[in-house]
Design a protein around this motif. Sequence first.
Motif, mmCIF file in Angstrom:
data_model
loop_
_atom_site.group_PDB
_atom_site.id
_atom_site.type_symbol
_atom_site.label_atom_id
_atom_site.label_comp_id
_atom_site.label_asym_id
_atom_site.label_seq_id
_atom_site.Cartn_x
_atom_site.Cartn_y
_atom_site.Cartn_z
ATOM 1 N N UNK A 155 0.838 -1.211 -0.036
ATOM 2 C CA UNK A 155 -0.035 -0.009 -0.035
ATOM 3 C C UNK A 155 0.845 1.093 -0.129
ATOM 4 N N UNK A 173 2.222 1.742 -3.385
ATOM 5 C CA UNK A 173 1.294 2.505 -4.142
ATOM 6 C C UNK A 173 1.189 3.830 -4.030
ATOM 7 N N UNK A 211 4.328 5.235 -5.879
ATOM 8 C CA UNK A 211 4.112 5.016 -7.472
ATOM 9 C C UNK A 211 3.215 6.003 -7.975
ATOM 10 N N UNK A 212 2.054 6.154 -7.387
ATOM 11 C CA UNK A 212 0.966 7.098 -7.909
ATOM 12 C C UNK A 212 1.501 8.381 -7.792
ATOM 13 N N UNK A 244 4.758 9.523 -8.156
ATOM 14 C CA UNK A 244 5.685 9.797 -8.831
ATOM 15 C C UNK A 244 4.807 9.702 -10.419
ATOM 16 N N UNK A 245 3.768 8.989 -10.734
ATOM 17 C CA UNK A 245 3.281 9.064 -11.801
ATOM 18 C C UNK A 245 2.725 10.556 -11.991
ATOM 19 N N UNK A 276 5.229 13.123 -12.879
ATOM 20 C CA UNK A 276 5.636 12.812 -14.038
ATOM 21 C C UNK A 276 4.677 13.409 -15.189
ATOM 22 N N UNK A 280 9.945 -1.431 -8.114
ATOM 23 C CA UNK A 280 9.721 0.041 -7.952
ATOM 24 C C UNK A 280 11.187 0.994 -8.388
#
Lengths: 143, 110
Positions: free
Chosen positions: B54, B57, B60-61, B63-64, B67, B91
Amino acid sequence: MGVTAAERIDIPAELSALVALGEQVERFAEANGLPGSTLFAVQLCLEEAVSNVIRHAVLPAGARIGVTLERAAGELVVSITDAGPPFDPLAAAAPAPHESLESAAIGGQGIVLMRRFCHDMRYQHVGGLNRLRLAFPLESASA
Amino acid sequence: MQTDDIGGGVTKLSLNGKLDIAGAGAIDMPWSVMMGSRRAIVVDLSGTSFIASMGLRTLIMGAKTVASKGGKMVLLNPNADVAKVLEDSGTTSIVAIYSDLDAAVAAVAG
């Protein structure tokens, strides 16, 4: 040698119960002199396994999840049991590797991490219960 | 979650404590706001004692999101256990990790 310390923890099948579970596992680790890296691995696998059961199993209202910690010579065995329909988390397909940040899928890493952080995982459906057994190596049986 | 504007338009976010399900849930809103509003972010993990999927998540969310707006987010100084989670989950193939603040700042500010 047999089991030298054991604890059975029963939690409601709710994500909010993970906090109290984590605290109980910490106390068990402290009382048994488990190394920090072992505690980390156990906490990681428990969070993944228990949240997996809660999210994916259709459990009856008020269902509980059993967690057993058993310290024996050379290993710590953690078992997770639930009364949901038979579900083998080890049969799940591994997610595809991330190719780019933009295309990376979110999630699906739980089982990958469990495979890396415990040295043996076994699943059984027995007596109407799903039982996932996770083993973690311990260097010595002394505390 | 502690926020420091460290100059050059770079924001350092320190995530202290456990990034478990409860920890990830607790920072959800302020984290999303930061990711949506800053373009150069160094996430300091030196005070992060735990992470599971979690928490991944969340990272990564974030960083997305950064970006997608033309910015960059990198990670700084995870402890050995947290680093293993980041590596084993793949990751690190999509979000860079630095052990030196200056290098991390250069990576996001560049």
